[in-house]
Design an enzyme around this catalytic site. Structure first.
Site, PDB file in Angstrom:
ATOM      1  N   ASP A1165      -4.117   2.576  10.917  1.00  0.00           N
ATOM      2  CA  ASP A1165      -4.937   2.065   9.818  1.00  0.00           C
ATOM      3  C   ASP A1165      -5.421   0.641  10.108  1.00  0.00           C
ATOM      4  OD1 ASP A1165      -6.139   2.977   7.451  1.00  0.00           O
ATOM      5  OD2 ASP A1165      -4.908   1.616   6.265  1.00  0.00           O
ATOM      6  N   GLU A1193       1.074  -5.103   1.668  1.00  0.00           N
ATOM      7  CA  GLU A1193       1.740  -4.875   2.951  1.00  0.00           C
ATOM      8  C   GLU A1193       2.956  -5.794   3.089  1.00  0.00           C
ATOM      9  OE1 GLU A1193       0.825  -5.801   7.569  1.00  0.00           O
ATOM     10  OE2 GLU A1193      -0.811  -4.816   6.475  1.00  0.00           O
ATOM     11  N   ALA A1270      -1.147   5.780   1.681  1.00  0.00           N
ATOM     12  CA  ALA A1270      -1.732   4.458   1.531  1.00  0.00           C
ATOM     13  C   ALA A1270      -1.479   3.637   2.789  1.00  0.00           C
ATOM     14  CB  ALA A1270      -1.131   3.748   0.314  1.00  0.00           C
ATOM     15  N   HIS A1271      -2.171   2.511   2.897  1.00  0.00           N
ATOM     16  CA  HIS A1271      -2.040   1.644   4.071  1.00  0.00           C
ATOM     17  C   HIS A1271      -0.592   1.237   4.321  1.00  0.00           C
ATOM     18  CE1 HIS A1271      -3.015  -1.590   6.909  1.00  0.00           C
ATOM     19  NE2 HIS A1271      -2.230  -2.372   6.200  1.00  0.00           N
ATOM     20  N   VAL A1272       0.119   0.877   3.264  1.00  0.00           N
ATOM     21  CA  VAL A1272       1.487   0.379   3.453  1.00  0.00           C
ATOM     22  C   VAL A1272       2.454   1.499   3.828  1.00  0.00           C
ATOM     23  CG1 VAL A1272       1.185  -1.576   1.909  1.00  0.00           C
ATOM     24  CG2 VAL A1272       1.996   0.607   0.981  1.00  0.00           C
TER      25      VAL A1272
END
EC number: 6.3.2.14
Length: 1293
Positions: A1165, A1193, A1270-1272
């Site tokens: 990502d 993050e 999701a990104h995290v």
């Protein structure tokens, strides 16, 4: 201070188990006594204090000194009055009281937690109703002494009520128990007991479990299901009255043993039995934990009655009681194993005759158990009462059992008692464990009757050809035949076969490569009324000759180049066939009959000679008609023929398309072994239907990228798997890559290819809980039976032997009537019908599907590493001059076998020549083939392998290798190395003179590592931890750590280089995200092959690149320098998450500018800085959305540390995230002319953002894998279950 005493009896095991466990309160025992009546609560509270003071084990203190654990009575310790809590005005007094007690039990109550090891409360829930809560640590009491203490407190209370003085303590000082125990350990009685249990251990059957999951050595859980059964309806009392010559306790034990055996489908198994270990001992009136759980070998004869079983078990226990003082852990150690390595027994049986009654005037007292310590699998507490009734409490490990299953099991126990009460002479093998309605349920599942036409393969194909004569039917790289043309070729060849002497009922062998001519040959053979016998030309000549000698075919169809291989087969007529024949019309010859054999396929035989399985026309017709009904083909479908013709799966490939008007396309010979060739094949012909063996599906999936999956699999409508257990994770990976529906089929060669089916996609796949997809439901006119050893149906959830019935059973084995009669037996549930025993173990699932559980194997775990002993055996057997080989896991160093996981792998070899083997050279060869944890630490040559009385390998008789230190290499240097070598020598009992000597290879284990660390800490005046011994187990490596600067040692894991795993192959470099740390990449170790090293590149503080660099280019240059120090030249493998991906891409571009090869660039990502609004928009205000994502993050990284983040680490992380924002405001990308693999987090993908467009200026070629996260979360273990296999497959290309 009182005398220091060692831990004895059950205490060492409890101590070590708690040390090794992550459970905070597992070794607490607790109950509450419900008091109904008038209670003087202040007086009872004072009686509690007085009673506790009389039991010296309740004032025990524990300490660990130099690796040894000691206990002593703290005479200064006093007990506070228990709290009196009044809940009478509470809305729910009972519920609140329960919550209070459970809250206490949920605390960290380990012995070193600082919490009281003894705790009482008096909780009033109504005017005349109290809950007297009591909790102790298991190191202080056991199930015998716990109620004894409660009775003494009640005795004191009643004495005081009468105005009398406090009664004297009835409890023996625990020091007397310790002294007696130590004397026993040095006595002849101990020696006699050791010999007794050694013999018992040798005769002990394997453990059993009601759970389908493998029984682990150590998986105790405090999360327990409790089920109390009250048999107060008189049936047990009636049975006991009828069998008056049998003690009620013995009868209860026999019922429980039989119930377990029938539900495990094991008539011989090992259970645990709890012995008090108190009679005739000082422990009889002591309060410490001395109960002993010893192995009880249970052997149930199907033809014996319940009283016979009860009498035999009673005699067995009587003999065992004479030796009950011997520690169960010692039995394990004596056998060369360590506690927790593997289970000695499964369920534990406990006959509770302890007196739980409290005699308090005008007060009724009822005890309710809350906690009894952890449960590994299942425990049964049997309570025969004074009225002749029986109560049973079942405790089950929640990790292995669910409540509905447990309740069902309990119902079967009630039914068992009812049957024996009605007929005490009932035989153990005749008792029924099926619940009402389950017979009907199984009958419904097997209600597969469908009327099919009485026809043949050739008739079905001719019928379809008449309907679609001009449709494309059969093709390969050179030829394409319509249905009319194909039929003309088939009829022409069938007539030629007849001219060569082939008659209906004969067999014809076929040794042709894959092409249209192979398909035409099989159809022509059937058209002529014969059976085809496929010959795999990849087999050795001798094996092919054996098959031809057994089958005696009337003709062999082959090619000119293969014909010489069959020249020495007597009386074999041959036909070379590799070109189209002159058409002779397409009218059916109608020579094939439904009762004819359709084909003969040879499978491996236990005797070493293959056996031919004969399958009839009706059987395979049923199979194909069911398949067409269930998975209909049309004229638009294209079926791939890629399965070798010697594998019975090929049968439906050769015939199914032609009964449905579809087209069959032939893959090139050997193309089925090449995933890239199959990709091209599928794309070229637009294949809609194909088959994979699961292992080949895995190879094919590994070869796919999202782009090649779209190109090669776009036309696939249905894919079938069979031949092996189908891993559920592989199905999920396939589904994500292609979306093509996957179907799992199951069946042996002896039953017309497949007899069951299950969807391996969509909702059905999502509901799969096991590691493999179920084999599912029966096909038309076929039955699946799961039976126990007495040939009785087993209930859902119970493992049993899988049998097949119905129309698809093979006719038998060619020329082997004896073998046919033994494997195809009379069906006891359908007179006149046959039943085939598959040898597979299976169980019914709740949804009516069948789950394959495998067969018996040699799999085990050593310190968490799963090992197939058979795999090691096969590799060893391939070594030069090795005739026989077997691997065994045992404790090499008996002196070090004091607990923990002490096992090592030992290889036993028998030489073919009889000459001495060079075991060092052989071990070196093993290291080149096997991963490190599978290489035996010792190879031992034997003249022959020991065999048991029944001729099988006797693993228990394999000798332990003689313990020797490694031949001296480099001598230890003066200083730390000399000290460490001396410590190794003293603890391991061997002279260590080599700096590379390994503590664990010489017999050390985790428990002994504690002693080593304690000893070295004293000698080097610096703390040495067991963890350091674990990771640096040689003399030299441990000395390096000890001699390192203190700050350097403290900062391990906080340096620029983070070594996550060391392998002997290439290295994957992982670049840190904005946190500056690469710890999260440790998850990769689960997925990468063992040869891969994994190194994290970090930016610690102070003075890390992120802190000191003016821009992101300088960070890239700094990390590039670090990378080149680790690996001066390529190929390079790079991976980065978020900011780390930006760094990895920039470094990849710089490496290419230096002329180096970048073989892999992985981006988790990651987006080019140019696509993010990092520039100042307003007065020093950055894009709020971007800042919010960076903050999420950061928070996710901190949360992942689970509260272990120190102030220093927190400051470092905060500083690095601030620097990341600063650096990205001026960052720019550099073009990379290679290929990258990008994983995109779909849930946080900005609207309108295209990864292809975003990266096209900066990366030449991009593979994209979209993830539903999701990104995290893209770096989380859950997401990596999908990402990890893709990275592994990409790296391995």
């Amino acid at each position: 201070m009182s005398q220091h005493l060692p831990l004895v009896a059950a205490q060492p095991g409890i101590w070590m188990a708690e040390k090794l466990s992550e459970l905070p309160s597992a070794w607490s025992v607790a109950h509450y006594v419900e008091l109904t009546g008038e209670v003087d609560s202040p007086l009872l509270a004072r009686a509690v204090v007085a009673g506790l003071a009389q039991a010296d084990t309740l004032r025990m203190r524990f300490t660990e000194d130099n690796g040894e654990v000691w206990q002593w009575v703290d005479d200064a310790l006093t007990f506070e009055l228990p709290e009196i809590i009044d809940l009478r005005t509470n809305i729910d007094p009972h519920g609140t009281a329960q919550a209070l007690m459970q809250a206490d039990l949920q605390q960290d109550l380990r012995v070193d937690s600082g919490k009281p090891l003894v705790f009482h409360q008096l909780i009033q829930v109504a005017d005349n109703r109290w809950y007297w809560y009591q909790r102790y640590h298991h190191l202080l009491v056991d199930g015998f002494s716990f109620p004894a203490i409660t009775r003494q407190i009640a005795n004191i209370y009643c004495t005081w009520l009468r105005g009398e003085p406090t009664p004297a303590s009835p409890f023996t000082p625990f020091a007397d128990v310790v002294e007696e125990y130590q004397q026993y350990r040095e006595s002849e009685a101990w020696q006699r007991d050791a010999a007794f249990w050694a013999e018992q251990r040798r005769q002990l059957p394997p453990p059993a479990s009601l759970s389908p999951a493998p029984l682990p050595g150590r998986s105790a859980s405090a999360d327990i299901l409790r089920l109390k059964l009250e048999f107060t309806d008189g049936e047990f009392r009636q049975l006991a009255t009828q069998l008056s010559g049998v003690q009620r306790t013995d009868l209860a034990l026999a019922l429980a043993a039989l119930w377990l055996g029938r539900l495990c489908n094991r008539m011989d198994y090992a259970a645990g039995f709890i012995f008090m270990r108190r009679l005739g001992s000082a422990a009889l009136t002591a309060t410490g934990p001395v109960l002993n759980v010893l192995p009880l070998g249970i052997h149930i004869a199907a033809q014996e009655t319940l009283p016979e079983l009860a009498t035999r078990l009673a005699a067995q226990l009587k003999k065992m009681r004479r030796h009950q003082r011997y520690d169960a852990e010692q039995i394990v150690r004596d056998s060369g194993r360590a506690a927790g390595d593997e289970p000695l027994f499964g369920p534990v049986l406990n006959i509770k005759v302890f007196d739980y009654q409290l005699d308090i005037p005008d007060v009724q007292a009822q005890t309710h158990t809350l906690a009894t310590g952890p449960v590994n699998d299942l425990e049964l507490a049997l309570f025969p009462d004074v009225h002749g009734d029986l109560s049973i409490e079942i405790l089950a490990n929640k990790q292995r059992y669910d409540e509905p299953t447990l309740i069902q099991h309990a119902e079967r126990l009630k039914m068992l008692i009812a049957q024996f009460a009605a007929d005490p002479a009932l035989l153990c093998g005749d008792v029924d464990i099926m619940l009402p309605g389950e017979y009907a349920q199984l009958a419904q599942l097997n209600a597969t009757q469908v009327e099919i036409p009485e026809t043949t393969l050739s008739a079905l194909v001719a019928e379809q050809a008449a309907k679609t004569p001009d449709a494309p039917a059969l093709a390969d790289a050179r030829y394409l035949f319509s249905y009319r043309e194909m039929r003309e070729q088939v009829v022409a060849l069938a007539n030629l076969l007849r001219e060569r002497g082939v008659k209906p009922g004969d067999s014809v062998a076929v040794a042709l490569p894959r092409s249209v001519f192979l398909t035409l040959a099989l159809h022509a053979i059937v058209e002529a009324g014969a059976a085809w016998l496929p010959l795999d030309t990849g087999y050795p000549d001798d094996r092919l000759k054996m098959m031809l000698e057994d089958a005696r075919p009337s003709l062999l169809i082959t090619t000119d180049d293969q014909l010489p291989r069959f020249s020495d087969v007597p009386n074999l007529t041959s036909l070379c066939y590799n070109a189209p024949l002159t058409p002779q019309g397409s009218a059916p010859l109608q020579l094939s009959q439904p009762h004819h054999t359709a084909y003969i396929i040879f499978t491996s035989g236990s005797t070493g000679r293959p056996k031919g399985v004969m399958v009839g026309q009706t059987a395979i017709v049923n199979r194909l008609l069911w398949m067409q009904n269930h998975y209909p083909l049309t004229g638009e479908d294209v079926v791939a023929q890629k399965t070798p013709c010697s594998f019975d799966v090929s049968v439906w490939e050769f015939f199914w398309p032609f009964i449905a008007g579809a087209k069959l396309v032939m893959a090139e010979p050997e193309a089925h072994r090449d995933p890239l060739a199959m990709q091209q094949f599928f794309a070229e012909y637009g294949v809609t239907t194909t088959h994979f063996v699961p292992s080949m599906l895995a190879a094919f999936v590994a070869s796919l990228t999202p782009q090649t999956a779209r190109q090669s699999c776009a036309t696939l409508k249905q894919v079938f798997c069979s031949g092996e257990a189908l891993p559920a994770d592989l199905c999920r990976e396939w589904q994500q890559l292609t979306g093509a529906p996957l179907h799992n089929l199951y069946g042996p060669t002896e039953a017309a290819v497949d007899v069951s089916w299950y969807p391996a996609f969509g909702e059905e796949l999502a509901q799969v809980r096991g590691s493999s997809v179920p084999i599912g439901y029966p096909v038309w006119n076929t039955g699946l039976r799961i039976l126990d050893a007495m040939m009785h149906p087993v209930p859902p959830g119970v493992a049993g032997d899988l049998y097949l019935t119905g129309i698809q059973l093979a006719q038998g084995y060619l020329g082997r009537p004896d073998l046919t009669a033994s494997r195809f037996i009379a069906d006891p549930f359908a007179p006149g019908e046959r039943m085939y025993r598959t040898g597979d173990v299976a169980r019914w699932l709740d949804n009516g599907a069948v789950e394959y559980l495998g067969r018996s194997d040699d799999q085990l775990k050593i310190r968490g590493q799963r090992i197939e002993l058979g795999e090691i055996d096969r590799v060893m057997q391939a070594l030069p001059d090795v005739e026989q080989a077997v691997t065994h896991a045992c404790v090499i160093n008996q002196a070090a076998a004091t607990g923990g996981d002490a096992r090592q792998l030992v290889g036993y070899l028998v030489s073919q020549s009889g000459l001495p083997l060079d075991t060092s050279a052989l071990q070196a060869q093993l290291r080149e083939t096997l991963p490190p944890h599978m290489v035996p630490v010792v190879l031992l040559q034997l003249p022959q392998l020991p065999l048991s009385a029944n001729g099988k390998l006797d693993r228990k008789a394999l000798p332990l290798p003689e313990l020797k230190a490694q031949a001296p290499g480099r001598a230890p240097k003066a200083g730390s190395e000399t000290i460490i070598a001396a410590a190794f020598s003293s603890l391991l009992g061997c002279d260590v003179q080599d700096a590379d000597a390994d503590f664990f290879a010489l017999g050390g284990h985790s428990l002994l590592a504690m002693k080593l660390a304690a000893q070295l800490s004293r000698q080097v005046a610096r703390q040495v931890t067991p963890g350091q011994v674990m990771v640096a187990s040689t003399v030299a490596k441990l000395a390096t750590i000890i001699d390192a600067e203190e700050d350097s040692t403290r900062r391990m894991g906080f340096e620029t280089i983070l070594p996550l795993r060391e392998g002997n192959g290439p290295t994957l470099f992982c670049f840190h995200p904005a946190s500056g740390f690469a710890w999260q990449f440790s998850v990769l170790s689960r997925y990468l092959d063992p040869q891969w090293s994994i190194i994290g590149i970090q930016s610690p503080r102070p003075n890390g690149p992120m802190q000191t660099a003016a821009n992101l280019d300088e960070v890239c240059e700094a990390h590039l320098a670090t990378l080149l120090e680790q690996q001066p030249h390529g190929p390079y493998y790079l991976l980065g998450y978020s900011l780390g991906g930006t760094l990895a891409q920039g470094i990849a571009a710089r490496l290419r500018a230096r002329g180096e090869q970048v073989a892999f660039l992985g981006l988790l990502d990651t987006w080019p800085p140019e696509t993010q609004n990092w520039q100042e928009k307003e007065a020093n205000g950055l894009d709020p959305e971007v800042l919010a994502e960076i903050n999420r993050e950061r928070e996710a990284f901190l949360a992942a540390q689970q509260g272990s983040t120190s102030t220093e680490l927190f400051t470092t992380i905060e500083g690095n995230y601030a620097d990341a924002v600063r650096l990205l405001t001026t960052a720019h990308s550099v073009p990379f002319d290679g290929k990258a693999t990008l994983f995109v987090a779909e849930r946080t993908l900005q609207e309108g953002m295209s990864p292809e467009r975003a990266w096209s200026p900066w990366i030449a070629e991009l593979d994209i894998y979209r993830q539903d996260c999701a990104h995290v979360d893209i770096i989380s273990p859950g997401t990596f279950e999908k990402i990890g296999p893709i990275i592994r497959a990409t790296l391995n290309r």
